[in-house]
Scaffold this active site. Structure first.
Site, PDB file in Angstrom:
ATOM      1  CB  CYS A 236       3.118   0.045  -6.960  1.00  0.00           C
ATOM      2  SG  CYS A 236       2.997  -1.573  -7.608  1.00  0.00           S
TER       3      CYS A 236
ATOM      4  N   GLY B   7       0.837  -1.152   0.207  1.00  0.00           N
ATOM      5  CA  GLY B   7       0.313  -0.124   0.324  1.00  0.00           C
ATOM      6  C   GLY B   7       1.382   1.432  -0.226  1.00  0.00           C
ATOM      7  CB  SER B   8       0.023   5.116   0.717  1.00  0.00           C
ATOM      8  OG  SER B   8      -0.537   4.556   2.124  1.00  0.00           O
TER       9      SER B   8
ATOM     10  N   GLY C  90       2.930   2.038   5.549  1.00  0.00           N
ATOM     11  CA  GLY C  90       4.060   0.917   5.807  1.00  0.00           C
ATOM     12  C   GLY C  90       4.339   2.313   6.980  1.00  0.00           C
TER      13      GLY C  90
ATOM     14  CD  GLU D  61       7.120  -5.251  -2.789  1.00  0.00           C
ATOM     15  OE1 GLU D  61       7.144  -3.919  -3.192  1.00  0.00           O
ATOM     16  OE2 GLU D  61       7.598  -5.972  -2.963  1.00  0.00           O
TER      17      GLU D  61
HETATM   18  P1  NAD Z   1      -3.610   2.590   1.165  1.00  0.00           P
HETATM   19  O1  NAD Z   1      -2.053   2.904   1.797  1.00  0.00           O
HETATM   20  O2  NAD Z   1      -4.726   3.356   1.424  1.00  0.00           O
HETATM   21  O3  NAD Z   1      -4.172   0.802   2.539  1.00  0.00           O
HETATM   22  C1  NAD Z   1      -3.339  -0.074   2.065  1.00  0.00           C
HETATM   23  C2  NAD Z   1      -3.282  -1.586   2.834  1.00  0.00           C
HETATM   24  O4  NAD Z   1      -3.221  -0.934   3.810  1.00  0.00           O
HETATM   25  C3  NAD Z   1      -5.710  -1.413   2.678  1.00  0.00           C
HETATM   26  O5  NAD Z   1      -6.047  -2.394   3.131  1.00  0.00           O
HETATM   27  C4  NAD Z   1      -5.937  -0.722   3.985  1.00  0.00           C
HETATM   28  O6  NAD Z   1      -6.526  -1.302   4.772  1.00  0.00           O
HETATM   29  C5  NAD Z   1      -4.674  -0.587   4.923  1.00  0.00           C
HETATM   30  N1  NAD Z   1      -4.384   0.491   6.345  1.00  0.00           N
HETATM   31  C6  NAD Z   1      -4.095   1.208   6.000  1.00  0.00           C
HETATM   32  N2  NAD Z   1      -3.125   1.772   6.863  1.00  0.00           N
HETATM   33  C7  NAD Z   1      -3.466   0.874   7.676  1.00  0.00           C
HETATM   34  C8  NAD Z   1      -2.946   0.889   9.060  1.00  0.00           C
HETATM   35  N3  NAD Z   1      -2.422   1.410   9.957  1.00  0.00           N
HETATM   36  N4  NAD Z   1      -2.663  -0.817   9.612  1.00  0.00           N
HETATM   37  C9  NAD Z   1      -2.879  -1.947   8.812  1.00  0.00           C
HETATM   38  N5  NAD Z   1      -3.673  -1.249   7.538  1.00  0.00           N
HETATM   39  C10 NAD Z   1      -3.464  -0.558   7.587  1.00  0.00           C
HETATM   40  O7  NAD Z   1      -2.928   2.441  -0.320  1.00  0.00           O
HETATM   41  P2  NAD Z   1      -4.261   2.295  -1.389  1.00  0.00           P
HETATM   42  O8  NAD Z   1      -4.787   3.530  -1.693  1.00  0.00           O
HETATM   43  O9  NAD Z   1      -5.353   1.131  -1.516  1.00  0.00           O
HETATM   44  O10 NAD Z   1      -3.174   1.897  -2.617  1.00  0.00           O
HETATM   45  C11 NAD Z   1      -2.370   2.671  -3.430  1.00  0.00           C
HETATM   46  C12 NAD Z   1      -0.349   2.447  -2.588  1.00  0.00           C
HETATM   47  O11 NAD Z   1      -0.674   1.022  -2.735  1.00  0.00           O
HETATM   48  C13 NAD Z   1       0.235   3.463  -3.738  1.00  0.00           C
HETATM   49  O12 NAD Z   1       0.458   4.105  -2.660  1.00  0.00           O
HETATM   50  C14 NAD Z   1       0.638   1.957  -4.199  1.00  0.00           C
HETATM   51  O13 NAD Z   1       1.806   2.890  -4.760  1.00  0.00           O
HETATM   52  C15 NAD Z   1       1.287   1.172  -3.377  1.00  0.00           C
HETATM   53  N6  NAD Z   1       0.707  -0.308  -4.166  1.00  0.00           N
HETATM   54  C16 NAD Z   1       2.349  -0.887  -3.433  1.00  0.00           C
HETATM   55  C17 NAD Z   1       2.814  -2.051  -4.259  1.00  0.00           C
HETATM   56  C18 NAD Z   1       4.172  -2.485  -4.253  1.00  0.00           C
HETATM   57  O14 NAD Z   1       4.380  -3.539  -4.545  1.00  0.00           O
HETATM   58  N7  NAD Z   1       4.869  -1.714  -3.794  1.00  0.00           N
HETATM   59  C19 NAD Z   1       1.314  -2.340  -4.723  1.00  0.00           C
HETATM   60  C20 NAD Z   1       0.542  -2.153  -5.310  1.00  0.00           C
HETATM   61  C21 NAD Z   1      -0.502  -0.247  -4.960  1.00  0.00           C
END
Ligand code: NAD
Length: 513
Positions: free
Chosen positions: A298, A242-243, A247, A264
Site C-alpha cells: 500500500c 484493502g482497496s 472501503g 486502511e
Molecule cells: P481487496 O480490497 O480486494 O480485498 C481486501 C479484503 O477485503 C479481502 O479480505 C476481501 O475478501 C475483503 N472484501 C472485499 N470486498 C468486501 C466487501 N464488500 N465487504 C467485506 N469485505 C470485502 O484488496 P487486496 O487486493 O487484497 O489488497 C490490495 C489493496 O489493499 C491495495 O489497494 C492496497 O493499497 C490495500 N492495502 C492497504 C493497506 C493499508 O494499510 N492502507 C495495507 C495493505 C493493503
C-alpha cells in the site's frame, strides 16, 4: 539452487502447516482454491464458512468478550506476550509461508513476522498504560475522570499483500484492550491465516483458562463472508484493510448501523527528488520503494517528481537500476522482485501501461518474464516517463494500480511538485529527498504533504510499529498499529463522583425537593 531441487510449493506449505499444528483435513475437500503466485499451482482447497458459521463464530466471540473484559488488562497483556514468544519461535516457518503464499522475498516474509512480534511487544507495555485523565471539575467536592472500556467484538478484514502483519496490528491492541477478535483474511492468503491461528492456539493453551473459548476466531471465505461480518450488529468495530473500492462498499454499511470503523485502504504514493538531494541515497530509496514486493505494498512508490536540474542524471541511473534488478522466484537467492499475486494483477498492469502510453508516456520495462509456468505472473518493474509538467498528471497516474509501475514527471518549482503530489485521493504515504532544510521543513509542514506518512530522505514504503500506520485521506483515515491507536479499540466514559453532601447541578440551578 536449481529448479529441480525445489520441492513443490503445496507440499512445502502443507509440511509447515502440519508442524505448526494445523489440521490437515482443513486443507482439502473444500471450495476455496488456495494458489501460490510462485508457480500458480493449487496449494489447498479449503472449506468456506457459510452465513450460519459466521453468525455462530461472532456469537461465541461476543460471549468471550463478556468474560475477557473482566480479566485485568496486564493479565490480558500476558496472552499477547506469549503470542509474541510463539511468533519468535516460529518466525522462520511463518515467514517462509508468507513467501510461498504471497510471493514475498525471504527477507520481506520474515520482516512481516517481525512486525507481528514488534506489535506484540508494544501491546504488552500498553496493557499497563490504558490511561484516562483526571479532569478539573467546576463542582465542589467532586472528582471527574475518564475511564477507557473495551468495545466488544472487533472484526478484522485483511488484504493479501500483508497476510499476517495486518491481523497482528489489530489483534494485539484489541486483545489487550479487552476485546475479542474475529478475522476474515484475504481469500488469496488463507494458509498463512490458518498458521497464525495455530500459533494463537498455542499461546492460549499456555495462558490457561482466563482466555475464554471463542476469543480469537477465523473466518475462511471471500467477499460474502466479509460482508456478513460487516453487517453483524454484534461486531462493534470493523478494521478493514484493502482497496479503496472495498472501503467504499464497507463504510456505508457500518455507518448505517453506527458501528466504529478503521479503514486502511489504497495508496497512490509519491516522492520528490529535489536539486540538493543526495542522489545515491535517493536512488536506493526510490528503487526499493517502487520495485520492492513487486509494487504490491500500500506504501509502494508510484509517482516520482524529479527536479529538472537533476532529472537526466537521476532518471538515467534509475533506469539502469530497473534494468539490472533481479526478478524471479523468491526462493532463489539474490532475487529482489517476486511475482504478481495473480493473472488479474497482470491484466491490470498491462492495461495501465497501455493507458500511460496513450497519454504520451515512454515505458521502460514492464514485460512479462517466463518464470514459474503459465499461471505464474512475473514482470520486470516498469518506469513510465511522462512529458507533462506536474500539473498534468494523466488519469492513470492518479489511480492506484497494484503492480510495479513508477510514473516519473519533471518539475521546476517545489510548490508545484507538492501540489501535484497531494492531488490524488489515496494519499497514504510520501517522501522528499533533499538536503535543503527549508525544503524538508516545508514538506512536513501544514503547507506540505497531506499524507498520513511524510518522510524526509527515506522512501515512502514501510512503517514502524511505534508510529501509527495509515493514511488520512481517501485511505479512510484509519490508523492501525502503534502510537495512540489503542483508543480506537476502546470507548471512553466520563465518571463524576460526588464526595460532598450537596448536589450542585449546574451554575444557577437549584432543585430542592
Ligand atoms: P481487496 O480490497 O480486494 O480485498 C481486501 C479484503 O477485503 C479481502 O479480505 C476481501 O475478501 C475483503 N472484501 C472485499 N470486498 C468486501 C466487501 N464488500 N465487504 C467485506 N469485505 C470485502 O484488496 P487486496 O487486493 O487484497 O489488497 C490490495 C489493496 O489493499 C491495495 O489497494 C492496497 O493499497 C490495500 N492495502 C492497504 C493497506 C493499508 O494499510 N492502507 C495495507 C495493505 C493493503
Amino acid at each position: 539452487m536449481n529448479q529441480m531441487s525445489i520441492p513443490p510449493v503445496a507440499a512445502e506449505a502443507a509440511e509447515i502447516l502440519a508442524r505448526l499444528g494445523v489440521d490437515g483435513a482443513l486443507l482439502s475437500g473444500g471450495t476455496l482454491q488456495a494458489r501460490s503466485p510462485l508457480t500458480g499451482e493449487e496449494t489447498a482447497r479449503l472449506h468456506e464458512d457459510d452465513a450460519g458459521a459466521v453468525a455462530d463464530r461472532i456469537g461465541r466471540a461476543h460471549a468471550a468478550f463478556l468474560a475477557w473484559r473482566a480479566v485485568p488488562a496486564p493479565r490480558r497483556g500476558e496472552l499477547v506476550r506469549l503470542l509474541g514468544e510463539e511468533l519468535r519461535q516460529w518466525r522462520p516457518e511463518l515467514g517462509r509461508l508468507v513467501t510461498l503464499e504471497a510471493g514475498k522475498i525471504g527477507s520481506e516474509g520474515l520482516g512481516e513476522v517481525q512486525e507481528m512480534i514488534d506489535i506484540c511487544d508494544f501491546a504488552v507495555g500498553l496493557s499497563r498504560q490504558l490511561h484516562g485523565l483526571t479532569i478539573a471539575t467546576e463542582r465542589p467536592h467532586h472528582r471527574m475522570m475518564e475511564t477507557w472500556h473495551p468495545l466488544g467484538v472487533v472484526g478484522v478484514i485483511s488484504a493479501f499483500n500483508f497476510p499476517v502483519a495486518v491481523w497482528a496490528w489489530n489483534a494485539a491492541l484489541a486483545l489487550v484492550c479487552g476485546n475479542s477478535v474475529v478475522w476474515k483474511p484475504s481469500e488469496k492468503t488463507p494458509l498463512t491465516a490458518l498458521a497464525v491461528h495455530a500459533l494463537v492456539g498455542r499461546a492460549i493453551a499456555r495462558f490457561g483458562a482466563d482466555a475464554p473459548d471463542g476469543l480469537c476466531a477465523l473466518l475462511i471465505g471471500g467477499r460474502a463472508v466479509g460482508e456478513a461480518l460487516v453487517a453483524d450488529r454484534r461486531v462493534a468495530l470493523v478494521s478493514a484493510t484493502g482497496s479503496t473500492a472495498m472501503g467504499r462498499a464497507v463504510a456505508p454499511v457500518l455507518a448505517a448501523r453506527f458501528a466504529r470503523q478503521i479503514l486502511e485502504l489504497g495508496g497512490n504514493n509519491a516522492a520528490i527528488v529535489a536539486p540538493s538531494a543526495d542522489l545515491d541515497l535517493a536512488l536506493r530509496g526510490v528503487a526499493f520503494a517502487a520495485m520492492g514486493t513487486a509494487g504490491q505494498r500500500c506504501t509502494t512508490l508510484r509517482r516520482l517528481f524529479v527536479h529538472e536540474a537533476v532529472y537526466d542524471r537521476f532518471v538515467s541511473r534509475l533506469k539502469a537500476a530497473y534494468g539490472s534488478v533481479r526478478v524471479g522466484d523468491p526462493r532463489e537467492p539474490g532475487v529482489l522482485v517476486g511475482p504478481l499475486i495473480d493473472r488479474a494483477a497482470h491484466d491490470g498492469m498491462r492495461a495501465a501501461l497501455a493507458e500511460a502510453e496513450a497519454a504520451g508516456g515512454r515505458v521502460t520495462g514492464g514485460e512479462r518474464i517466463a518464470v514459474g509456468g503459465e499461471d505464474a505472473f512475473y514482470v520486470r518493474p516498469a518506469l513510465v516517463e511522462l512529458p507533462q509538467g506536474p500539473a498534468g498528471q494523466p488519469a492513470v497516474m492518479k489511480r492506484e494500480t497494484f503492480a510495479p509501475i513508477l510514473y516519473v514527471l519533471r518539475y521546476t518549482a517545489l510548490d508545484d511538485a507538492i501540489a501535484a503530489q497531494n492531488d490524488v485521493g489515496a494519499g497514504l504515504s510520501s517522501a522528499i529527498f533533499t538536503l535543503d532544510l527549508r525544503e524538508a521543513e516545508r514538506f512536513v509542514s501544514v503547507e506540505g504533504s497531506d499524507c498520513g506518512i511524510a518522510n524526509v530522505n527515506i522512501g515512502p514504503s514501510g512503517a514502524e510499529i511505534g508510529g501509527a500506520f495509515g493514511g488520512e485521506k481517501e485511505t479512510g483515515g484509519g490508523r492501525e498499529s502503534g502510537s495512540d491507536s489503542w483508543r480506537a479499540y476502546m470507548r471512553r466514559a466520563t465518571n463524576t463522583i460526588n464526595h460532598g453532601t450537596t448536589l450542585p447541578l449546574a451554575q444557577g440551578v437549584v432543585f430542592d425537593v
